[in-house]
Design an enzyme around this catalytic site. Structure first.
Site, PDB file in Angstrom:
ATOM      1  N   PRO A  11       0.795  -1.219   0.000  1.00  0.00           N
ATOM      2  CA  PRO A  11       0.000   0.000   0.000  1.00  0.00           C
ATOM      3  C   PRO A  11       0.830   1.274   0.000  1.00  0.00           C
ATOM      4  O   PRO A  11       1.844   1.388   0.688  1.00  0.00           O
ATOM      5  CB  PRO A  11      -0.796  -0.100   1.309  1.00  0.00           C
ATOM      6  CG  PRO A  11      -0.904  -1.566   1.549  1.00  0.00           C
ATOM      7  CD  PRO A  11       0.393  -2.142   1.063  1.00  0.00           C
ATOM      8  N   ASN A  12       0.374   2.209  -0.799  1.00  0.00           N
ATOM      9  CA  ASN A  12       0.889   3.574  -0.910  1.00  0.00           C
ATOM     10  C   ASN A  12       2.211   3.693  -1.649  1.00  0.00           C
ATOM     11  O   ASN A  12       2.668   4.802  -1.895  1.00  0.00           O
ATOM     12  CB  ASN A  12       0.979   4.252   0.470  1.00  0.00           C
ATOM     13  CG  ASN A  12      -0.369   4.344   1.126  1.00  0.00           C
ATOM     14  OD1 ASN A  12      -1.326   4.797   0.518  1.00  0.00           O
ATOM     15  ND2 ASN A  12      -0.459   3.879   2.362  1.00  0.00           N
ATOM     16  N   ARG A  19       4.620  11.138  -2.084  1.00  0.00           N
ATOM     17  CA  ARG A  19       4.174  11.091  -0.692  1.00  0.00           C
ATOM     18  C   ARG A  19       5.364  11.260   0.252  1.00  0.00           C
ATOM     19  O   ARG A  19       6.314  10.498   0.191  1.00  0.00           O
ATOM     20  CB  ARG A  19       3.496   9.739  -0.442  1.00  0.00           C
ATOM     21  CG  ARG A  19       3.084   9.500   0.979  1.00  0.00           C
ATOM     22  CD  ARG A  19       2.437   8.106   1.097  1.00  0.00           C
ATOM     23  NE  ARG A  19       2.313   7.735   2.481  1.00  0.00           N
ATOM     24  CZ  ARG A  19       2.944   6.720   3.043  1.00  0.00           C
ATOM     25  NH1 ARG A  19       3.745   5.954   2.348  1.00  0.00           N
ATOM     26  NH2 ARG A  19       2.763   6.449   4.323  1.00  0.00           N
ATOM     27  N   TYR A  24      10.626   9.496   2.109  1.00  0.00           N
ATOM     28  CA  TYR A  24      10.745   8.475   1.078  1.00  0.00           C
ATOM     29  C   TYR A  24      11.517   8.915  -0.162  1.00  0.00           C
ATOM     30  O   TYR A  24      11.750   8.105  -1.052  1.00  0.00           O
ATOM     31  CB  TYR A  24       9.349   7.979   0.679  1.00  0.00           C
ATOM     32  CG  TYR A  24       8.579   7.415   1.849  1.00  0.00           C
ATOM     33  CD1 TYR A  24       8.959   6.206   2.427  1.00  0.00           C
ATOM     34  CD2 TYR A  24       7.503   8.083   2.395  1.00  0.00           C
ATOM     35  CE1 TYR A  24       8.272   5.691   3.506  1.00  0.00           C
ATOM     36  CE2 TYR A  24       6.807   7.573   3.478  1.00  0.00           C
ATOM     37  CZ  TYR A  24       7.193   6.367   4.033  1.00  0.00           C
ATOM     38  OH  TYR A  24       6.523   5.852   5.111  1.00  0.00           O
ATOM     39  N   ASN A  75       8.451  -5.133  -0.502  1.00  0.00           N
ATOM     40  CA  ASN A  75       8.263  -3.984   0.374  1.00  0.00           C
ATOM     41  C   ASN A  75       6.771  -3.956   0.649  1.00  0.00           C
ATOM     42  O   ASN A  75       6.003  -3.416  -0.143  1.00  0.00           O
ATOM     43  CB  ASN A  75       8.729  -2.685  -0.280  1.00  0.00           C
ATOM     44  CG  ASN A  75       8.553  -1.497   0.653  1.00  0.00           C
ATOM     45  OD1 ASN A  75       7.831  -1.562   1.632  1.00  0.00           O
ATOM     46  ND2 ASN A  75       9.206  -0.399   0.317  1.00  0.00           N
ATOM     47  N   ALA A  78       2.743  -0.747   4.839  1.00  0.00           N
ATOM     48  CA  ALA A  78       2.120  -0.889   6.156  1.00  0.00           C
ATOM     49  C   ALA A  78       1.731  -2.337   6.476  1.00  0.00           C
ATOM     50  O   ALA A  78       1.600  -2.688   7.650  1.00  0.00           O
ATOM     51  CB  ALA A  78       0.899   0.016   6.251  1.00  0.00           C
ATOM     52  N   GLU A  99      13.280  -8.565   2.245  1.00  0.00           N
ATOM     53  CA  GLU A  99      12.378  -7.480   2.646  1.00  0.00           C
ATOM     54  C   GLU A  99      13.108  -6.153   2.479  1.00  0.00           C
ATOM     55  O   GLU A  99      14.256  -6.016   2.905  1.00  0.00           O
ATOM     56  CB  GLU A  99      11.990  -7.695   4.110  1.00  0.00           C
ATOM     57  CG  GLU A  99      11.064  -6.680   4.695  1.00  0.00           C
ATOM     58  CD  GLU A  99      10.739  -6.977   6.158  1.00  0.00           C
ATOM     59  OE1 GLU A  99      10.072  -6.120   6.772  1.00  0.00           O
ATOM     60  OE2 GLU A  99      11.152  -8.020   6.699  1.00  0.00           O
ATOM     61  N   HIS A 101      12.728  -1.792   2.817  1.00  0.00           N
ATOM     62  CA  HIS A 101      12.014  -0.589   3.254  1.00  0.00           C
ATOM     63  C   HIS A 101      12.835   0.624   2.844  1.00  0.00           C
ATOM     64  O   HIS A 101      14.050   0.649   3.059  1.00  0.00           O
ATOM     65  CB  HIS A 101      11.797  -0.590   4.770  1.00  0.00           C
ATOM     66  CG  HIS A 101      10.943  -1.732   5.207  1.00  0.00           C
ATOM     67  ND1 HIS A 101       9.579  -1.742   5.015  1.00  0.00           N
ATOM     68  CD2 HIS A 101      11.270  -2.913   5.772  1.00  0.00           C
ATOM     69  CE1 HIS A 101       9.104  -2.888   5.460  1.00  0.00           C
ATOM     70  NE2 HIS A 101      10.112  -3.618   5.923  1.00  0.00           N
ATOM     71  N   ARG A 108      11.775   5.107  13.363  1.00  0.00           N
ATOM     72  CA  ARG A 108      10.452   5.720  13.246  1.00  0.00           C
ATOM     73  C   ARG A 108       9.563   5.287  14.406  1.00  0.00           C
ATOM     74  O   ARG A 108      10.043   4.804  15.424  1.00  0.00           O
ATOM     75  CB  ARG A 108       9.869   5.361  11.879  1.00  0.00           C
ATOM     76  CG  ARG A 108      10.758   5.946  10.757  1.00  0.00           C
ATOM     77  CD  ARG A 108      10.186   5.844   9.400  1.00  0.00           C
ATOM     78  NE  ARG A 108       8.930   6.585   9.296  1.00  0.00           N
ATOM     79  CZ  ARG A 108       8.043   6.348   8.350  1.00  0.00           C
ATOM     80  NH1 ARG A 108       8.249   5.418   7.447  1.00  0.00           N
ATOM     81  NH2 ARG A 108       6.930   7.051   8.305  1.00  0.00           N
TER      82      ARG A 108
END
Length: 146
Positions: A11-12, A19, A24, A75, A78, A99, A101, A108
Site C-alpha cells: 500500500p501507498n 508522498r 521516502y 516492500n 504498512a 524485505e 524498506h 520511526r
C-alpha cells in the site's frame, strides 16, 4: 531459461516520489523498476515489479510466484506490521525472500519496528532509500545462483 525475481510493493508505494518526500525521497516506483531491471540484466535475471494497495492481491501474487519466480523482493508497506496473511503466503513460497524498506523503520514510530515479513525473509534492507531495491536485487542474484 531466465530466472525471474518478483518485486512486490504494498500500500501507498504507488505514491513513491510524491508522498512524504522528506522520508521516502523523490524517486518513483518506475525509477525502482529501471534500477532493478539494470541489475537483473547484468546478472542474467528477469524482473517483474508489481504494486497493490490490496492485501489479498499481494497474497495472490505471492501464490503465483510459487510457479513463476526464483525469488521475491517485497516492500509490503504498512502490511509489514499487520499482515499475518502475507507472512503465511510467504511461508508457502520455497525460494528466497528479501524485505526492503525505503526508510529506516527502526528510527520511526514504535509500531513500525515490528515486521511479520522479517520472520520469513532471508534478509532485510532498510533506510537506503530506493537504492535498497537494487541492493536487494544484487543479493537476490547471489541467492538464486545467477
Amino acid at each position: 531459461m531466465t530466472k525471474t525475481v518478483h518485486i512486490l510493493n504494498g500500500p501507498n508505494l504507488n505514491l513513491l516520489g510524491q508522498r512524504q518526500p522528506e522520508i521516502y525521497g523523490h524517486e518513483t516506483l518506475a525509477d525502482v523498476e529501471t534500477a532493478c531491471a539494470a541489475v537483473a540484466a547484468e546478472r542474467g535475471l528477469a524482473v517483474k515489479l508489481l504494486q497493490s494497495n490490496w492485501e489479498g492481491q499481494i497474497v495472490d501474487w505471492i501464490h503465483a510466484a510459487r510457479q513463476e519466480a526464483a525469488g521475491i523482493i517485497i516492500n509490503p508497506g504498512a502490511l509489514t506490521h499487520t499482515s499475518v496473511a502475507v507472512l503465511d503466503a510467504l511461508n508457502a513460497f520455497e525460494g528466497p525472500v528479501l524485505e526492503v524498506h525505503v526508510s529506516n523503520v527502526h528510527r520511526r514510530e514504535s509500531f513500525r519496528q515490528h515486521s511479520y515479513v522479517s520472520l520469513r525473509a532471508e534478509g532485510v534492507i532498510a533506510g537506503f532509500g530506493v537504492e535498497g531495491y537494487a541492493l536487494a536485487m544484487r543479493r537476490m542474484a547471489t541467492l538464486v545462483g545467477a
